[in-house]
Design a protein around this motif. Structure first.
Motif, PDB file in Angstrom:
ATOM      1  N   ARG A 193       0.878  -1.174  -0.037  1.00 25.65           N
ATOM      2  CA  ARG A 193       0.071   0.134   0.110  1.00 25.65           C
ATOM      3  C   ARG A 193       0.697   1.152  -0.056  1.00 25.65           C
ATOM      4  O   ARG A 193       0.635   2.066  -0.890  1.00 25.65           O
ATOM      5  CB  ARG A 193      -1.008   0.008   1.196  1.00 25.65           C
ATOM      6  N   VAL A 194       1.878   1.196   0.903  1.00 28.47           N
ATOM      7  CA  VAL A 194       2.787   2.180   0.906  1.00 28.47           C
ATOM      8  C   VAL A 194       3.417   2.746  -0.575  1.00 28.47           C
ATOM      9  O   VAL A 194       3.600   4.036  -0.672  1.00 28.47           O
ATOM     10  CB  VAL A 194       3.872   2.346   1.923  1.00 28.47           C
ATOM     11  N   VAL A 195       3.852   1.939  -1.055  1.00 38.06           N
ATOM     12  CA  VAL A 195       4.625   2.190  -2.313  1.00 38.06           C
ATOM     13  C   VAL A 195       3.473   2.002  -3.697  1.00 38.06           C
ATOM     14  O   VAL A 195       3.893   2.250  -4.788  1.00 38.06           O
ATOM     15  CB  VAL A 195       5.567   1.057  -2.838  1.00 38.06           C
ATOM     16  N   GLY A 196       2.280   1.773  -3.480  1.00 38.21           N
ATOM     17  CA  GLY A 196       1.249   1.838  -4.445  1.00 38.21           C
ATOM     18  C   GLY A 196       1.295   0.898  -5.412  1.00 38.21           C
ATOM     19  O   GLY A 196       1.074   1.160  -6.642  1.00 38.21           O
ATOM     20  N   LEU A 197       1.548  -0.530  -4.957  1.00 39.41           N
ATOM     21  CA  LEU A 197       1.617  -1.626  -5.982  1.00 39.41           C
ATOM     22  C   LEU A 197       0.548  -2.636  -5.710  1.00 39.41           C
ATOM     23  O   LEU A 197       0.742  -3.675  -6.132  1.00 39.41           O
ATOM     24  CB  LEU A 197       3.012  -2.149  -5.881  1.00 39.41           C
ATOM     25  N   GLU A 198      -0.606  -2.216  -4.879  1.00 38.89           N
ATOM     26  CA  GLU A 198      -1.406  -3.344  -4.508  1.00 38.89           C
ATOM     27  C   GLU A 198      -2.066  -4.040  -5.642  1.00 38.89           C
ATOM     28  O   GLU A 198      -2.489  -5.180  -5.806  1.00 38.89           O
ATOM     29  CB  GLU A 198      -2.728  -2.630  -3.495  1.00 38.89           C
ATOM     30  N   ALA A 199      -2.589  -2.993  -6.754  1.00 42.16           N
ATOM     31  CA  ALA A 199      -3.203  -3.507  -7.846  1.00 42.16           C
ATOM     32  C   ALA A 199      -2.287  -4.196  -9.026  1.00 42.16           C
ATOM     33  O   ALA A 199      -2.718  -5.230  -9.743  1.00 42.16           O
ATOM     34  CB  ALA A 199      -3.708  -2.243  -8.843  1.00 42.16           C
ATOM     35  N   ARG A 200      -0.940  -4.166  -8.715  1.00 39.36           N
ATOM     36  CA  ARG A 200       0.016  -4.994  -9.750  1.00 39.36           C
ATOM     37  C   ARG A 200       0.589  -6.164  -8.710  1.00 39.36           C
ATOM     38  O   ARG A 200       1.559  -6.882  -9.064  1.00 39.36           O
ATOM     39  CB  ARG A 200       0.856  -4.334 -10.347  1.00 39.36           C
ATOM     40  N   ALA A 201       0.402  -6.305  -7.483  1.00 39.32           N
ATOM     41  CA  ALA A 201       0.772  -7.184  -6.532  1.00 39.32           C
ATOM     42  C   ALA A 201       1.443  -8.629  -6.987  1.00 39.32           C
ATOM     43  O   ALA A 201       2.547  -9.090  -6.516  1.00 39.32           O
ATOM     44  CB  ALA A 201       0.440  -7.269  -5.181  1.00 39.32           C
ATOM     45  N   ASP A 202       0.698  -9.014  -7.860  1.00 38.69           N
ATOM     46  CA  ASP A 202       0.762 -10.611  -8.185  1.00 38.69           C
ATOM     47  C   ASP A 202       1.195 -10.691  -9.560  1.00 38.69           C
ATOM     48  O   ASP A 202       1.324 -11.794 -10.015  1.00 38.69           O
ATOM     49  CB  ASP A 202      -0.591 -11.303  -7.977  1.00 38.69           C
ATOM     50  N   GLY A 207      10.044   0.842 -15.307  1.00 40.11           N
ATOM     51  CA  GLY A 207      11.108   0.960 -14.305  1.00 40.11           C
ATOM     52  C   GLY A 207      10.684   1.810 -13.185  1.00 40.11           C
ATOM     53  O   GLY A 207      11.322   1.453 -12.037  1.00 40.11           O
ATOM     54  N   GLY A 208       9.786   2.674 -13.146  1.00 39.34           N
ATOM     55  CA  GLY A 208       9.612   3.328 -11.890  1.00 39.34           C
ATOM     56  C   GLY A 208       8.732   2.293 -11.040  1.00 39.34           C
ATOM     57  O   GLY A 208       8.940   2.742  -9.852  1.00 39.34           O
ATOM     58  N   MET A 209       7.935   1.346 -11.503  1.00 39.23           N
ATOM     59  CA  MET A 209       7.216   0.417 -10.689  1.00 39.23           C
ATOM     60  C   MET A 209       8.323  -0.361  -9.927  1.00 39.23           C
ATOM     61  O   MET A 209       8.263  -0.684  -8.748  1.00 39.23           O
ATOM     62  CB  MET A 209       6.179  -0.458 -11.397  1.00 39.23           C
ATOM     63  N   ALA A 210       9.293  -0.726 -10.876  1.00 36.53           N
ATOM     64  CA  ALA A 210      10.506  -1.619 -10.044  1.00 36.53           C
ATOM     65  C   ALA A 210      11.162  -0.725  -9.118  1.00 36.53           C
ATOM     66  O   ALA A 210      11.511  -1.149  -7.988  1.00 36.53           O
ATOM     67  CB  ALA A 210      11.402  -2.324 -11.177  1.00 36.53           C
ATOM     68  N   ARG A 211      11.295   0.470  -9.331  1.00 38.10           N
ATOM     69  CA  ARG A 211      12.030   1.243  -8.163  1.00 38.10           C
ATOM     70  C   ARG A 211      10.957   1.429  -6.999  1.00 38.10           C
ATOM     71  O   ARG A 211      11.557   1.585  -5.829  1.00 38.10           O
ATOM     72  CB  ARG A 211      12.064   2.755  -8.901  1.00 38.10           C
ATOM     73  N   ARG A 212       9.926   1.439  -7.105  1.00 35.60           N
ATOM     74  CA  ARG A 212       9.055   1.694  -6.070  1.00 35.60           C
ATOM     75  C   ARG A 212       8.861   0.337  -5.164  1.00 35.60           C
ATOM     76  O   ARG A 212       8.946   0.396  -4.095  1.00 35.60           O
ATOM     77  CB  ARG A 212       7.339   1.890  -6.480  1.00 35.60           C
ATOM     78  N   LEU A 213       8.961  -0.820  -5.849  1.00 33.74           N
ATOM     79  CA  LEU A 213       9.235  -2.127  -5.256  1.00 33.74           C
ATOM     80  C   LEU A 213      10.588  -2.067  -4.428  1.00 33.74           C
ATOM     81  O   LEU A 213      10.562  -2.679  -3.353  1.00 33.74           O
ATOM     82  CB  LEU A 213       9.135  -3.143  -6.206  1.00 33.74           C
ATOM     83  N   ASN A 214      11.663  -1.713  -5.153  1.00 32.67           N
ATOM     84  CA  ASN A 214      12.925  -1.506  -4.341  1.00 32.67           C
ATOM     85  C   ASN A 214      12.995  -0.833  -3.313  1.00 32.67           C
ATOM     86  O   ASN A 214      13.455  -1.279  -2.091  1.00 32.67           O
ATOM     87  CB  ASN A 214      13.803  -0.811  -5.429  1.00 32.67           C
ATOM     88  N   ILE A 215      12.224   0.310  -2.895  1.00 36.75           N
ATOM     89  CA  ILE A 215      12.024   1.085  -1.961  1.00 36.75           C
ATOM     90  C   ILE A 215      11.113   0.209  -1.009  1.00 36.75           C
ATOM     91  O   ILE A 215      11.592   0.277   0.421  1.00 36.75           O
ATOM     92  CB  ILE A 215      11.235   2.539  -2.294  1.00 36.75           C
ATOM     93  N   GLY A 216       9.989  -0.304  -1.337  1.00 38.06           N
ATOM     94  CA  GLY A 216       9.214  -1.489  -0.444  1.00 38.06           C
ATOM     95  C   GLY A 216      10.042  -2.289   0.466  1.00 38.06           C
ATOM     96  O   GLY A 216       9.939  -2.500   1.427  1.00 38.06           O
ATOM     97  N   ILE A 217      11.198  -2.903  -0.480  1.00 34.45           N
ATOM     98  CA  ILE A 217      11.965  -3.745   0.135  1.00 34.45           C
ATOM     99  C   ILE A 217      12.923  -3.282   1.471  1.00 34.45           C
ATOM    100  O   ILE A 217      12.924  -3.846   2.237  1.00 34.45           O
ATOM    101  CB  ILE A 217      12.827  -4.494  -0.773  1.00 34.45           C
ATOM    102  N   GLY A 218      13.044  -2.163   1.212  1.00 36.25           N
ATOM    103  CA  GLY A 218      13.779  -1.281   2.265  1.00 36.25           C
ATOM    104  C   GLY A 218      12.958  -0.832   3.476  1.00 36.25           C
ATOM    105  O   GLY A 218      13.578  -0.390   4.473  1.00 36.25           O
ATOM    106  N   LEU A 219      11.585  -0.807   3.441  1.00 41.43           N
ATOM    107  CA  LEU A 219      10.929  -0.467   4.410  1.00 41.43           C
ATOM    108  C   LEU A 219      10.263  -1.696   5.258  1.00 41.43           C
ATOM    109  O   LEU A 219       9.767  -1.521   6.089  1.00 41.43           O
ATOM    110  CB  LEU A 219       9.570   0.185   3.706  1.00 41.43           C
ATOM    111  N   LEU A 220      10.667  -2.862   4.705  1.00 42.23           N
ATOM    112  CA  LEU A 220       9.967  -3.961   5.435  1.00 42.23           C
ATOM    113  C   LEU A 220      10.222  -4.167   6.840  1.00 42.23           C
ATOM    114  O   LEU A 220       9.483  -4.510   7.591  1.00 42.23           O
ATOM    115  CB  LEU A 220      10.580  -5.519   4.749  1.00 42.23           C
TER     116      LEU A 220
END
Length: 243
Positions: free
Chosen positions: A119-128, A136-149
């Motif tokens: 939810r924080v990185v805005g990837l709920e709709a594409r999570a699966d 590239g932008g979505m992958a970057r947001r996931l990269n940030i999400g990993i750092g927030l776990l």
């Protein structure tokens, strides 16, 4: 009184005859975003590598949450979220699977934190969906999400918007701004002036491994009598920010 989360004291690193970082000292408080502003080759990534415990400094001390950090200090690493320039996710896995994998590496159990980060990185709709199909932008947001776990006290982002489109950049900057508002101390490296001006409470100007000046935008422009950060950088270093 606001607590200091990161304190760097006299950090230095050289590779042969080349000085990469020289006597770097600064602090970041909880809820503060501190920008290291400098062109490629200024020493930003070397400084970050010492701060997060990947690289041993030749001299100086890093303290995180009052604890002295080192390459072997897992207790300190547990309170740091690190988002490197390189993507750290697995393209054949989905966003949710990537987050679950890295959550297990942190020793986290259950699904609630993974869903919260999505939810924080805005990837709920594409999570699966497989990350290989992400922009590239979505992958970057996931990269940030990993750092927030791991619920970091200190979040370190090394040029997290490099190579992404303007819409994705805005989404990333919005996410970072919210995190600082929740009390996370953020160290943000960039060579984009607009990002530093939008996000950072204070900025340190790094050039050839040395901190030339630091302060708020108003303090820096007042220091040298220039109207904007780009002019400040040019006057202090003698070169353009993006050279």
């Amino acid at each position: 009184m606001t607590q200091v989360v990161l304190a760097c004291e006299g950090l230095s690193k050289r590779f042969g005859d080349r000085v990469a970082v020289a006597e770097l000292s600064f602090t970041i408080a909880e809820g503060e975003t501190y920008g290291l502003l400098g062109p490629n080759g200024a020493g930003k990534t070397t400084a970050i590598s010492m701060i997060v415990g990947i690289m041993r400094p030749d001299a100086g001390v890093v303290r995180v949450d009052g604890m002295v950090h080192s390459v072997r200090n897992t207790a300190v690493k547990a309170v740091i979220g690190y988002v490197p320039q390189e993507l750290g996710c697995y393209p054949e896995l989905s966003a949710r699977e990537n987050l679950r994998f890295f959550a297990r590496l942190y020793g986290l159990r259950g699904r609630s934190r993974v869903e919260e980060v999505l939810r924080v990185v805005g990837l709920e709709a594409r999570a699966d969906e497989p990350v290989s199909g992400f922009s590239g932008g979505m992958a970057r947001r996931l990269n940030i999400g990993i750092g927030l776990l791991n619920h970091p006290r200190l979040l370190v982002l090394d040029e997290p918007t490099a190579g992404v489109d303007p819409q994705s950049r805005n989404a990333i900057l919005d996410s970072v701004g919210r995190l600082a508002g929740e009390g996370v101390a953020v160290l943000y490296t960039t060579h984009y002036l607009e990002e530093a001006e939008r996000l950072c409470d204070r900025v340190g100007i790094l050039d050839e491994g040395r901190l030339r000046a630091e302060g708020t935008k108003e303090e820096l422009t007042g220091l040298v009598g220039e109207p904007d950060l780009e002019s400040v950088f040019l006057q202090l270093t003698g070169r353009e920010l993006r050279d």
